[in-house]
Design an enzyme around this catalytic site. Structure first.
Site, short mmCIF file in Angstrom:
data_model
loop_
_atom_site.label_atom_id
_atom_site.label_comp_id
_atom_site.label_asym_id
_atom_site.label_seq_id
_atom_site.Cartn_x
_atom_site.Cartn_y
_atom_site.Cartn_z
N GLU A 82 39.85 46.17 48.57
CA GLU A 82 39.20 47.21 47.77
C GLU A 82 37.85 47.60 48.36
O GLU A 82 37.01 46.72 48.64
CB GLU A 82 39.02 46.69 46.34
CG GLU A 82 38.49 47.74 45.38
CD GLU A 82 38.39 47.22 43.93
OE1 GLU A 82 39.16 46.32 43.55
OE2 GLU A 82 37.53 47.74 43.20
N LYS A 259 37.59 41.25 35.59
CA LYS A 259 38.25 41.70 36.83
C LYS A 259 37.17 41.94 37.89
O LYS A 259 37.32 41.57 39.06
CB LYS A 259 39.04 42.98 36.55
CG LYS A 259 39.94 43.43 37.69
CD LYS A 259 39.23 44.30 38.72
CE LYS A 259 40.20 44.79 39.77
NZ LYS A 259 39.53 45.44 40.91
N ASP A 275 43.51 28.82 46.83
CA ASP A 275 44.63 29.33 46.04
C ASP A 275 44.12 30.33 44.99
O ASP A 275 43.57 29.95 43.96
CB ASP A 275 45.31 28.12 45.37
CG ASP A 275 46.56 28.48 44.59
OD1 ASP A 275 46.70 29.65 44.20
OD2 ASP A 275 47.38 27.59 44.37
N HIS A 372 31.99 54.75 45.22
CA HIS A 372 33.39 54.77 45.64
C HIS A 372 33.68 56.02 46.46
O HIS A 372 34.36 55.97 47.47
CB HIS A 372 34.31 54.79 44.42
CG HIS A 372 34.64 53.41 43.93
ND1 HIS A 372 35.44 52.56 44.65
CD2 HIS A 372 34.31 52.74 42.81
CE1 HIS A 372 35.56 51.42 44.00
NE2 HIS A 372 34.88 51.50 42.88
C1 MEV Z 1 36.49 47.63 39.81
O1 MEV Z 1 37.26 46.93 40.76
C2 MEV Z 1 35.70 46.66 38.95
C3 MEV Z 1 34.95 47.29 37.78
O2 MEV Z 1 35.86 48.04 36.98
C4 MEV Z 1 34.36 46.15 36.98
C5 MEV Z 1 33.75 46.56 35.66
O3 MEV Z 1 34.15 47.59 35.09
O4 MEV Z 1 32.88 45.79 35.20
C6 MEV Z 1 33.89 48.24 38.25
#
Ligand code: MEV
Length: 417
Positions: A82, A259, A275, A372
């Site tokens: 990413e 995430k 892992d 991004h």
């Molecule tokens: C993107 O990979 C991760 C985010 O969505 C995390 C978040 O929203 O805190 C930017």
């Protein structure tokens, strides 16, 4: 001798070979390490790692810069597909080091091996198992004298009775200090080795004998305080705290929040040959340990209006054995220069916190799309045929025009459609 620093400005502007050279100097890499980085995993080794191999899949391996953790400078190898993650972590680390960087700590590296036993009299079985605890630990420790010599080994046994739809079960937890290993192998070996004795003394039957990936006794923590000026002012501090409170009250947001944390952590887990599934499963279960899925980090304002953040999660990772034998992973570990698995876990926790800070800071101010988009624009410029310096020039125009399209990039390059 010049003090080693991970504070590198303009690292992204260097070409790949120059970056590798710089990292090599920082970590005292040998020619063979540099070669290993150039070559990556051979098909021959891949065939020894898993079954039915036909190829290998390459993932970009980048370096997170600027990290200061427990007063030590680290360059962080991160394997991830990413865009923006590595840049975001490096940026957050840059603003964190101005106030002393991250403070990280960890528990002892204790893993849990579960043994499921069915007995006609669960209470009696539990009592007999506990009475024979020292013999059970002895049998477990006979399996790995080397671990014992290193100061690790099976330390304790906990036994509980679990009510299930298939009746009551006696569940034993073998607690094993695995030192610098991830530990699944040794814990599984020990759990299997003690089960015949447990059957013999209880007259019961054992079924599952396997490590638990919910490694609640192997936690890593990190903390950071960032000055409000560095974060972007009081409003951004407030925005970050509101973002955290949103996550603390809403699992839909908490999952995305976590995430983002795992973007950083899983990238190092993968880069060091550890892992990823074990770490991810454990982290998310830990986030839900109180019955409600919660963020793995927390943010608050301190008395001076600065931002204070914390993270705590289980991190079962090793620096010996398993897939850390992957030559690229071995060099990644050298770059990190960690001496123990616990130190590696502390670095990972700090990077997870930095990654979360970067995401929340962007979300609470300009949004994440701008960052991004500039990378996306570079990709589009390259797809249109831009080379070298042209890539940045075309990407900049695409972003400015808010028209990030291959056709427009081709127009700018004067390429016939
Ligand atoms: C993107 O990979 C991760 C985010 O969505 C995390 C978040 O929203 O805190 C930017």
């Amino acid at each position: 001798m010049k003090k080693k620093t991970s504070r590198v400005s303009g690292f992204y502007k260097l070409d790949r070979k120059e970056r590798l050279k710089k990292v090599g100097e920082f970590a005292n890499l040998k020619d063979e390490d540099i070669n290993a980085m150039e070559k990556g995993l051979s098909l021959e080794l891949a065939e020894r790692m898993v079954e039915n191999v036909i190829s290998t899949l390459k993932i970009p391996l980048g370096i997170g810069v600027n990290f200061l953790i427990n007063d030590r400078d680290y360059l962080i190898p991160m394997a991830i597909e990413e865009s923006s993650v590595i840049a975001a972590a490096s940026n957050a680390a840059k603003i964190c080091r101005k106030t002393g960087g991250f403070r990280a700590s960890s528990t002892e590296p204790i893993m849990i091996g579960q043994i499921q036993l069915i007995s006609k009299n669960p209470e009696k079985a539990r009592e007999v198992i506990l009475r024979n605890k020292s013999r059970i630990l002895e049998i477990a420790n006979e399996q790995d004298p080397t671990l014992l010599g290193l100061g690790g080994g099976a330390l304790d046994l906990e036994v509980r009775i679990l009510k299930t739809r298939k009746g009551r079960m006696v569940i034993s937890h073998l607690l094993v200090d695995v030192r610098d290993a991830m530990g699944a192998n040794i814990v599984n070996t020990m759990a299997e080795a003690v089960s015949p004795f447990m059957e013999e003394i209880t007259g019961g039957k054992t079924f599952l004998r396997i490590v638990s990936n919910f490694s609640t006794k192997r936690l890593a923590r990190a903390e950071v305080t960032v000055s409000k000026e560095e974060v972007g002012g009081e409003e951004v501090v407030d925005g970050i705290i509101k973002a955290y409170e949103f996550a603390a009250s809403d699992p839909y947001r908490a999952v995305t929040h976590n995430k983002g944390v795992m973007n950083g952590i899983s990238a190092i887990v993968l880069a060091t040959g550890n892992d990823t599934r074990a770490v991810e499963a454990g982290a998310h279960a830990y986030a839900a340990r109180n019955g409600k899925y919660q963020p793995l980090t927390s943010w608050k304002m301190d008395g001076d209006g600065n931002l204070n953040g914390r993270i705590e999660l289980p991190l079962a990772v090793g620096i010996v054995g398993g897939a850390t034998m992957n030559p690229t992973a071995r060099v990644a570990l050298k770059i990190l220069g960690v001496k123990t698995a616990s130190e590696l876990a502390e670095v990972m926790a700090s990077v997870g916190l930095a990654q979360n800070l970067a995401a929340l800071k962007a979300l609470a101010s300009e949004g994440i799309q701008r960052g991004h988009m500039s990378l996306h624009a570079k990709n589009i410029a390259m797809m249109a045929g831009a080379k070298g310096k042209e890539i940045d020039r075309i990407a900049e125009i695409l972003v400015k025009e808010k028209n990030i399209r291959v056709n427009r990039a081709k127009e700018l390059l004067g390429v016939k459609k």
